[in-house]
Design a protein around this motif. Structure first.
Motif, PDB file in Angstrom:
ATOM      1  N   HIS B 237      31.184  34.741  42.515  1.00 19.88           N
ATOM      2  CA  HIS B 237      32.024  35.523  42.192  1.00 19.88           C
ATOM      3  C   HIS B 237      31.943  36.944  41.409  1.00 19.88           C
ATOM      4  N   ASN B 238      30.422  36.608  40.127  1.00 18.54           N
ATOM      5  CA  ASN B 238      30.012  37.070  39.186  1.00 18.54           C
ATOM      6  C   ASN B 238      31.200  38.288  39.028  1.00 18.54           C
ATOM      7  N   ILE B 239      31.788  37.345  38.162  1.00 15.41           N
ATOM      8  CA  ILE B 239      33.758  37.943  36.998  1.00 15.41           C
ATOM      9  C   ILE B 239      33.256  38.027  36.343  1.00 15.41           C
ATOM     10  N   PRO B 240      33.043  39.899  35.213  1.00 14.56           N
ATOM     11  CA  PRO B 240      32.486  39.699  34.515  1.00 14.56           C
ATOM     12  C   PRO B 240      33.311  39.155  32.991  1.00 14.56           C
ATOM     13  N   TRP B 241      32.654  38.663  32.213  1.00 16.72           N
ATOM     14  CA  TRP B 241      33.629  37.793  31.014  1.00 16.72           C
ATOM     15  C   TRP B 241      35.159  38.501  30.539  1.00 16.72           C
ATOM     16  N   GLY B 242      36.107  38.508  30.441  1.00 20.30           N
ATOM     17  CA  GLY B 242      37.163  39.116  30.497  1.00 20.30           C
ATOM     18  C   GLY B 242      37.866  39.998  31.661  1.00 20.30           C
ATOM     19  N   SER B 243      37.270  40.019  32.553  1.00 15.32           N
ATOM     20  CA  SER B 243      37.930  40.320  33.606  1.00 15.32           C
ATOM     21  C   SER B 243      38.784  39.284  34.460  1.00 15.32           C
ATOM     22  N   PRO B 244      39.915  39.794  35.400  1.00 14.74           N
ATOM     23  CA  PRO B 244      40.552  38.323  35.909  1.00 14.74           C
ATOM     24  C   PRO B 244      40.031  37.813  36.899  1.00 14.74           C
ATOM     25  N   ASP B 245      40.532  37.237  37.033  1.00 16.39           N
ATOM     26  CA  ASP B 245      40.276  35.664  38.204  1.00 16.39           C
ATOM     27  C   ASP B 245      40.379  36.964  39.632  1.00 16.39           C
ATOM     28  N   ASP B 246      39.390  36.526  40.627  1.00 13.59           N
ATOM     29  CA  ASP B 246      39.870  37.411  42.317  1.00 13.59           C
ATOM     30  C   ASP B 246      40.318  36.247  42.677  1.00 13.59           C
ATOM     31  N   PHE B 247      40.796  34.891  42.791  1.00 11.81           N
ATOM     32  CA  PHE B 247      41.128  34.359  43.575  1.00 11.81           C
ATOM     33  C   PHE B 247      42.504  33.243  42.383  1.00 11.81           C
TER      34      PHE B 247
END
Lengths: 246, 392
Positions: B237-247
């Motif tokens: 999901h290309n979630i950057p380091w430190g951002s919350p999960d989108d699942f």
């Protein structure tokens, strides 16, 4: 130990009705009673005789003065010790009988022994039964007071007063609620007890005829004893009470 | 007077007023029985919920999508993780009209693969699971729950028959064993289970999954597995380091804990309400004892005149109230267990009676008797003999 069963010196009782008003019901009464005496106390209502009886019975405490019963000084006793003396030394007979309703004659008689303790249920039963038959109520042990006549109720009360072998019996107008025949019978029981067992009897009454059963009469008026002397026995001894007003 | 005689006196007094005594005890009976029922129900509910959740599989977890949908590629990639034992996509659809020969009902659809049955530990009572071909070819086959089987088919064997689901004909290939209902009343037997491909295209017309169930090889491996799944999804999901999960990843252990928390709170709440009713019962006893003391003032006077001490009178009335409350306690415990058993019997919940709760209820009833009986008893004992005797 004093030979007198009761020694009373300068007994005073003051009822405080409010901060200003107080009533002096006893104003310094002194009295000595020998063992085995049959004493009657007379006086109009309000004369202080009831107050005096209550103090004699350790039901009330005097304001001042000294009261010694059977060698025990009543002035320094706790309420528990007083209860114990009422239980062991004094037998009460009241005008209104004061039996527990809905409780059989036998259980009423047992009650003081129950509070005294130290006996088995069987012994208690036995003693209560024999006292009931002594006052002529054998076979009615299980009747409740409301199924007994006034005279019979008073006999139950007498049996109850005797169960702990007291030193004195205090009878407060014991015949006040009874008819002539029953009054005589009750007084005969008291006389017999006094003669046969030597128990000290103190009887409050306002009827001279009833007082005739006793040996000594004291009269109260306005909180003082105004008369104290032996009874002049009439010629006949039994059946003294002939007719009673109202 | 000794204790035995005091007890005798108190029991006699209670016996003389049977009607009043039993009415007085009713408050305590209701209080104690409701404590027993409530605590029992709370415990049963907890076990019932735990059983239900562990059937989800004690080493299972579920993955929800929230922003980016979970798709076929995710399933295939996750399946390759060596930590994953079973994995199934789930496509839901609820209140789906289902018809067989004029009889119809509303059911819930689970679109899954065969791993679903392993994770849920659901077993067929007849028929078969899906074939690989049926899953790949969007096959119109369905495995039904017992409720569906009973309502649509009755005594007829449903295997091989055709039912209409949202007007699409499906062939019934299997029937599940009975699963029971959930705590909230959801019927796990009113289900239609079909290949996820079929549910997604024929029913929902969607190309993603609502949820993925994953089972680890053992309970100990759940955290590790969950971490691996999390890492994979974050990368995809290309979630950057430190951002919350989108699942969201939920393990059954967590669900169990949540459910336990809820049912524990519920149990405490219920027990609290029951305790209040016990308290009310106690006030009832106090009320009656106060009436009784003033009614029997003369009796108290007589007793004192013939030698009852302060403690004799105190004990008599105290024993009277404690006897009322204790007898009420015993009756209440018996009644409570009876009612509780009846309720449990119909709900098919486990019957759990802890001796501790019975003991505590009884001691509580006993304590209520002492607590609420003490004041009236003291009032009686503090009477002056001469005043009590003169009382009319």
């Amino acid at each position: 130990m004093a030979s007198n069963i009761i020694d009373i010196l300068e007994l005073v009782k003051v009822y405080k009705l409010s901060d200003e008003v107080s009533v002096r019901a006893l104003k310094g009464v002194s009295l000595s009673v020998d063992r085995g005496e049959f004493l009657s106390i007379m006086g109009a209502s309000g004369s202080g005789k009831s107050t005096f009886m209550n103090i004699l019975g350790f039901l009330d405490t005097p304001t001042s003065g000294r009261y010694v019963l059977d060698g025990i000084d009543g002035s320094s006793l706790s309420s528990n010790e007083k209860a114990e003396i009422r239980n062991r030394k004094i037998g009460f007979v009241f005008q209104g009988f004061n039996l527990l309703s809905r409780t059989s004659a036998l259980e009423n008689v047992e009650l003081p022994l129950m509070y005294k303790g130290g006996v088995t249920v069987r012994e208690m039963r036995e003693k209560a039964r024999s006292l009931l038959s002594m006052v002529g109520l054998g076979g009615r042990e299980h009747h409740h007071p409301n199924k007994l006549s006034g005279g019979e109720q008073q006999r139950v009360a007498i049996a109850r007063s005797l169960i702990n072998d007291p030193a004195i019996i205090l009878a407060d107008e014991p015949t006040g609620n009874l008819d002539t025949k029953n009054s005589n019978e009750i007084m005969d029981i008291f006389t017999r007890l006094n003669r046969e067992t030597g128990i000290t009897m103190i009887l409050v009454t306002h009827e001279p005829d009833i007082a005739q059963y006793s040996d000594r009469k004291i009269v109260f008026r306005d909180g003082l004893i105004i008369e104290d002397g032996p009874i002049r026995k009439k010629a006949f001894k039994t059946g003294v009470v002939k007719a009673r007003k109202g | 007077m000794n204790f035995k005689n005091s007890f005798l006196t108190a029991v006699r007094a209670i016996n003389k007023n049977k009607m009043r005594s039993s009415l007085t005890s009713v408050g305590i009976i209701i209080g104690v029985s409701s404590v027993i029922i409530m605590v029992g129900m709370g415990n049963s509910a907890r076990v019932a919920v735990r059983d239900r959740i562990t059937t989800f599989g004690s080493n299972a977890m579920s993955v929800y999508q929230s922003k980016k949908p979970l798709v076929d590629r995710d399933l295939e990639n996750l399946r390759r993780l060596y930590l994953v034992k079973y994995i199934t996509p789930i496509v839901y659809d609820s209140y789906v009209p289902t018809v067989f020969q004029g009889k119809n009902m509303l059911s819930r659809i689970y679109g899954v693969n065969n791993d679903f049955f392993q994770i849920k530990e659901w077993v067929l009572q007849s028929g078969r699971y899906f074939t690989e071909l049926e899953i790949l070819s969007i096959g119109k086959v369905v495995i039904i729950g017992t409720t569906v089987s009973q309502e649509l088919f009755g005594n007829v064997n449903p295997i091989g028959r055709t039912i209409l689901i949202r007007n699409v004909p499906f062939q019934v290939i299997g029937v599940l064993t009975e699963q029971g209902s959930s705590f909230s009343g959801r019927d796990y037997d009113n289900v239609l289970i079909m290949p996820f491909t079929t549910a997604a295209t024929r029913m929902q017309n969607q190309n993603f999954y609502d949820e993925i169930y994953i089972a680890a090889y053992s309970e100990d491996l759940i955290p590790e597995t969950a971490d691996a799944v999390r890492l994979y999804l974050r990368r995809v999901h290309n979630i950057p380091w430190g951002s919350p999960d989108d699942f969201k990843i939920k393990t059954s252990k967590e669900q169990l804990r949540v459910a336990e928390d809820i049912s524990k709170t519920l149990a405490i709440l219920l027990a609290g309400i029951a305790l209040i009713s016990l308290f009310v019962g106690g006030v009832g006893i106090m009320n009656i004892m106060l009436v009784s003391v003033s009614e029997r003032t003369r009796e108290i006077g007589i007793r004192m005149a013939i030698g009852a001490k302060r403690k004799d009178v105190l004990l008599q009335f105290l024993i009277e109230s404690v006897t009322l409350s204790s007898v009420g306690g015993v009756v209440g415990i018996t009644l409570g267990i009876g009612v509780y058993y009846t309720i449990i019997f119909f709900l098919k919940w486990p019957f759990i009676i802890s001796p501790l709760s019975v003991l505590v209820s009884f001691l509580f009833a006993f304590a209520v008797g002492i607590f609420f009986g003490y004041y009236p008893a003291k009032k009686a004992a503090d009477l002056k003999p001469i005043d009590a005797l003169r009382f009319e």
